[in-house]
Design an enzyme around this catalytic site. Structure first.
Site, PDB file in Angstrom:
ATOM      1  N   THR A   1      54.980  92.446  -1.845  1.00 10.29           N
ATOM      2  CA  THR A   1      55.763  92.980  -2.806  1.00 10.29           C
ATOM      3  C   THR A   1      55.303  94.437  -3.181  1.00 10.29           C
ATOM      4  O   THR A   1      55.929  95.085  -3.873  1.00 10.29           O
ATOM      5  CB  THR A   1      55.372  92.122  -4.419  1.00 10.29           C
ATOM      6  OG1 THR A   1      53.966  91.999  -4.475  1.00 10.29           O
ATOM      7  CG2 THR A   1      55.708  90.585  -4.221  1.00 10.29           C
TER       8      THR A   1
ATOM      9  N   HIS B   1      45.720  94.310  -4.331  1.00 10.30           N
ATOM     10  CA  HIS B   1      44.844  94.854  -5.356  1.00 10.30           C
ATOM     11  C   HIS B   1      43.857  94.275  -5.614  1.00 10.30           C
ATOM     12  O   HIS B   1      43.706  93.030  -4.969  1.00 10.30           O
ATOM     13  CB  HIS B   1      45.727  95.230  -6.743  1.00 10.30           C
ATOM     14  CG  HIS B   1      46.526  93.815  -7.183  1.00 10.30           C
ATOM     15  ND1 HIS B   1      46.045  92.673  -7.599  1.00 10.30           N
ATOM     16  CD2 HIS B   1      47.823  93.580  -6.955  1.00 10.30           C
ATOM     17  CE1 HIS B   1      46.809  91.762  -7.764  1.00 10.30           C
ATOM     18  NE2 HIS B   1      47.991  92.403  -7.439  1.00 10.30           N
TER      19      HIS B   1
ATOM     20  N   HIS C   1      43.991  90.300  -5.430  1.00 11.33           N
ATOM     21  CA  HIS C   1      44.002  89.589  -4.156  1.00 11.33           C
ATOM     22  C   HIS C   1      42.440  89.226  -3.561  1.00 11.33           C
ATOM     23  O   HIS C   1      42.462  88.661  -2.635  1.00 11.33           O
ATOM     24  CB  HIS C   1      44.882  90.306  -3.216  1.00 11.33           C
ATOM     25  CG  HIS C   1      46.200  90.322  -3.491  1.00 11.33           C
ATOM     26  ND1 HIS C   1      46.877  91.409  -3.928  1.00 11.33           N
ATOM     27  CD2 HIS C   1      47.139  89.434  -3.553  1.00 11.33           C
ATOM     28  CE1 HIS C   1      48.192  91.233  -4.318  1.00 11.33           C
ATOM     29  NE2 HIS C   1      48.326  90.178  -3.955  1.00 11.33           N
TER      30      HIS C   1
ATOM     31  N   LYS D   1      56.543  83.044 -13.648  1.00 15.43           N
ATOM     32  CA  LYS D   1      57.034  84.492 -14.135  1.00 15.43           C
ATOM     33  C   LYS D   1      58.196  84.255 -15.114  1.00 15.43           C
ATOM     34  O   LYS D   1      58.744  83.468 -15.349  1.00 15.43           O
ATOM     35  CB  LYS D   1      57.737  84.869 -12.932  1.00 15.43           C
ATOM     36  CG  LYS D   1      56.862  85.308 -11.694  1.00 15.43           C
ATOM     37  CD  LYS D   1      55.733  86.098 -11.900  1.00 15.43           C
ATOM     38  CE  LYS D   1      54.970  86.540 -10.551  1.00 15.43           C
ATOM     39  NZ  LYS D   1      54.276  85.448 -10.032  1.00 15.43           N
TER      40      LYS D   1
ATOM     41  N   ARG E   1      62.514  87.894 -10.242  1.00 16.41           N
ATOM     42  CA  ARG E   1      62.338  88.879  -9.633  1.00 16.41           C
ATOM     43  C   ARG E   1      63.440  89.953  -9.024  1.00 16.41           C
ATOM     44  O   ARG E   1      64.526  89.355  -8.616  1.00 16.41           O
ATOM     45  CB  ARG E   1      61.529  88.678  -8.213  1.00 16.41           C
ATOM     46  CG  ARG E   1      60.020  88.181  -8.655  1.00 16.41           C
ATOM     47  CD  ARG E   1      59.325  87.964  -7.304  1.00 16.41           C
ATOM     48  NE  ARG E   1      58.261  87.358  -7.420  1.00 16.41           N
ATOM     49  CZ  ARG E   1      56.975  87.915  -7.341  1.00 16.41           C
ATOM     50  NH1 ARG E   1      56.958  89.280  -7.455  1.00 16.41           N
ATOM     51  NH2 ARG E   1      56.018  87.456  -7.572  1.00 16.41           N
TER      52      ARG E   1
ATOM     53  N   GLN F   1      57.857  77.443   1.024  1.00 19.47           N
ATOM     54  CA  GLN F   1      56.288  77.415   1.120  1.00 19.47           C
ATOM     55  C   GLN F   1      55.694  76.359   1.659  1.00 19.47           C
ATOM     56  O   GLN F   1      54.858  76.322   2.682  1.00 19.47           O
ATOM     57  CB  GLN F   1      55.642  77.700   0.047  1.00 19.47           C
ATOM     58  CG  GLN F   1      54.140  78.138   0.093  1.00 19.47           C
ATOM     59  CD  GLN F   1      53.540  78.732  -1.047  1.00 19.47           C
ATOM     60  OE1 GLN F   1      53.969  79.834  -1.778  1.00 19.47           O
ATOM     61  NE2 GLN F   1      52.478  78.313  -1.358  1.00 19.47           N
TER      62      GLN F   1
ATOM     63  N   ASP G   1      47.827  78.843  -9.699  1.00 15.07           N
ATOM     64  CA  ASP G   1      49.285  78.856  -9.986  1.00 15.07           C
ATOM     65  C   ASP G   1      50.255  78.456  -8.921  1.00 15.07           C
ATOM     66  O   ASP G   1      51.176  78.273  -8.835  1.00 15.07           O
ATOM     67  CB  ASP G   1      49.745  80.468 -10.354  1.00 15.07           C
ATOM     68  CG  ASP G   1      49.300  81.510  -9.482  1.00 15.07           C
ATOM     69  OD1 ASP G   1      48.493  81.136  -8.666  1.00 15.07           O
ATOM     70  OD2 ASP G   1      50.106  82.447  -9.570  1.00 15.07           O
TER      71      ASP G   1
ATOM     72  N   LYS H   1      43.764  89.846 -18.645  1.00 13.20           N
ATOM     73  CA  LYS H   1      43.921  89.596 -16.815  1.00 13.20           C
ATOM     74  C   LYS H   1      43.012  90.582 -16.270  1.00 13.20           C
ATOM     75  O   LYS H   1      43.176  91.758 -16.461  1.00 13.20           O
ATOM     76  CB  LYS H   1      45.452  89.754 -16.587  1.00 13.20           C
ATOM     77  CG  LYS H   1      45.713  89.473 -15.168  1.00 13.20           C
ATOM     78  CD  LYS H   1      47.294  89.619 -15.025  1.00 13.20           C
ATOM     79  CE  LYS H   1      47.472  89.025 -13.308  1.00 13.20           C
ATOM     80  NZ  LYS H   1      49.090  89.213 -13.143  1.00 13.20           N
TER      81      LYS H   1
ATOM     82  N   LYS I   1      43.408  94.439 -14.310  1.00 18.77           N
ATOM     83  CA  LYS I   1      44.268  95.496 -14.961  1.00 18.77           C
ATOM     84  C   LYS I   1      43.362  96.500 -15.642  1.00 18.77           C
ATOM     85  O   LYS I   1      42.676  95.971 -16.353  1.00 18.77           O
ATOM     86  CB  LYS I   1      45.331  94.713 -15.840  1.00 18.77           C
ATOM     87  CG  LYS I   1      46.352  93.842 -14.997  1.00 18.77           C
ATOM     88  CD  LYS I   1      47.178  94.945 -14.178  1.00 18.77           C
ATOM     89  CE  LYS I   1      48.487  93.941 -13.769  1.00 18.77           C
ATOM     90  NZ  LYS I   1      49.371  94.953 -12.844  1.00 18.77           N
ATOM     91  N   THR I   2      43.932  97.730 -15.664  1.00 17.13           N
ATOM     92  CA  THR I   2      43.055  98.901 -16.281  1.00 17.13           C
ATOM     93  C   THR I   2      44.104  99.704 -17.303  1.00 17.13           C
ATOM     94  O   THR I   2      45.316  99.417 -17.015  1.00 17.13           O
ATOM     95  CB  THR I   2      42.472  99.808 -15.506  1.00 17.13           C
ATOM     96  OG1 THR I   2      43.165 100.525 -14.837  1.00 17.13           O
ATOM     97  CG2 THR I   2      41.293  98.892 -14.788  1.00 17.13           C
TER      98      THR I   2
END
Length: 415
Positions: A41, A46, A49, A83, A87, A168, A189, A227, A230-231
């Site tokens: 994606t 990040h 992962h 989600k 997407r 999948q 998830d 989460k 995330k910053t």
């Protein structure tokens, strides 16, 4: 070291759901393949992962053959799991570029990992063949019972994303048949998608013959429920061009004690005894931030290597302990990008430079900082607002780094 991979994952608090511990332990004895999927994606992974990445490395350490599956095919659709909306589809070119970028990234982080791209088989599969060979193995009731699908039915779910879990499942079947891959792992998830694979393999090879199993791991959230990864400035990327090694190091170092302890178990390869010793030392000397130092060092070295860690340490020491003048030109450039900054021309007054660099929001605020002796450049406290800032103040004839107070840094770059 634990006796087996299951014990290892459990003491670390990683396991969420397992279809069959027995099959996983059998796969360990047979040195079978284990895979995790990475959808392209973006052109970089990040820190979110890093749990599946380190998970593949843990399985590798217990004798499994780790396989990173790049979703060159499924990436064109997108995983609907939990989600809130559909997407935005990427172009074929975007998916290809992102796939190549994260493949290169993973090879640098986990040497010896095997790679596959599901476009290899999905791209060749005709619609009729897919419906005959795969679609007939799934009932509508089975799919609608998947939590990842059920949560989207009311808000809207296209047929495209509805088919994702089947694709999948087919990925797992392809790896099972062609790469001796018996285990799939992923975040909690992904449970519905993983069981779509184990069930398909059972249908194809026989329920009493299948060796397929799946395992999910807890999704890490911080103790405040936010989460992980995330910053305020956004995601923390594994690509040093997106998130510098200094910023990456600081992300881990700035965790509080409780989160640092959990992250040492989740992410590092330190033993249980080593982590417990660090925790005891941290309790005895909380100001030393012992767990945070170790966490930041381990994770920066894991992703960016020893050279990346040394660069991060040099910049950290330059900012907070030593002198910025000791940094190399490359380290100065990395440090500059990691702090708020702006452009200036030579001989601008100090007060204008403070505003341009974002060290002050206005000239009035800048004067307050100057009068309080809070502004330092090159280890010298400056108070004259009309002082002309020339390239003589630059560390490398280009970048000026301004210190405000004890721990705030800002940059000014000559045009």
């Amino acid at each position: 070291m634990s006796k087996n991979i299951i014990e290892e994952l459990k003491w670390r608090g990683l396991t969420k759901q397992i279809t069959s511990e027995e099959r996983i332990l059998e796969a360990e004895k047979e040195h079978s393949g284990v895979y995790c999927g990475f959808d392209p994606t973006a052109d970089s992974l990040h820190v979110g992962h890093l749990i599946p990445i380190t998970l593949l490395k843990r399985f590798q350490d217990f004798g499994f053959n780790p396989i990173a599956l790049i979703g060159g095919g499924t990436g064109m659709i997108g995983d609907p799991s939990f989600k809130s909306q559909e997407r935005v589809l990427q172009t074929n070119e975007q998916v290809k570029e992102n796939s190549d970028a994260i493949t290169k990234q993973l090879k640098g982080i986990i040497p010896g990992v095997d790679f596959a791209n599901n476009y290899e088989w999905l791209g060749k599969l005709s619609l009729l063949d897919f419906l005959r060979d795969v679609g007939k193995e799934y009932t509508l009731g089975y799919l609608l019972a998947k939590e990842s699908i059920a949560t989207r039915i009311e808000t809207g779910l296209s047929v495209t994303e509805f088919m994702y879990t089947i694709l999948q499942g087919y990925d797992f079947y392809q790896l099972y048949v062609n790469k001796n891959c018996h285990i799939q792992v992923g975040g909690s998830d992904q449970w519905g998608n993983i069981t779509s694979g184990t069930d398909l393999i059972g249908s194809k090879v026989g329920r009493d013959k299948t060796k397929a199993a799946g395992l999910t791991i807890n999704l890490l959230t911080k103790k405040d429920g936010k989460k992980f990864g995330k910053t305020e400035s956004g995601a923390v990327w594994l690509d040093a061009n997106k998130t510098s090694v200094y910023e990456f190091y600081q992300f881990w170092f700035n965790q509080d004690d409780e989160d640092a302890y959990r992250m040492l178990k989740f992410f590092t390869f330190l033993t249980e005894d080593e982590i417990n010793i660090l925790q005891k030392q941290a309790i005895g000397d909380p100001k030393a931030r012992i767990m945070q130092h170790k966490l930041a060092e381990e994770m920066t070295a894991f992703v960016h290597g020893k050279d990346g860690l040394q660069q991060a340490l040099n910049i950290t020491n330059g900012f907070f302990q030593g002198s910025l003048k000791d940094l190399s030109d490359k380290e100065i450039e990395v440090a500059f990008k990691a702090i708020p900054n702006g452009e200036i021309t030579e001989n601008e007054t100090l007060i204008d430079v403070l505003v341009a660099s974002k060290a002050a929001s206005s000239k009035r605020e800048a004067r307050e900082f100057l009068n309080a002796g809070a502004i330092t450049i090159n280890d010298e406290v400056l108070k004259d607002e009309n002082l002309a800032i020339t390239k003589a103040f630059a560390l490398d004839n280009k970048h000026v780094i301004i210190k405000r107070g004890k721990r705030k840094f800002f940059g000014a770059e000559f045009k």
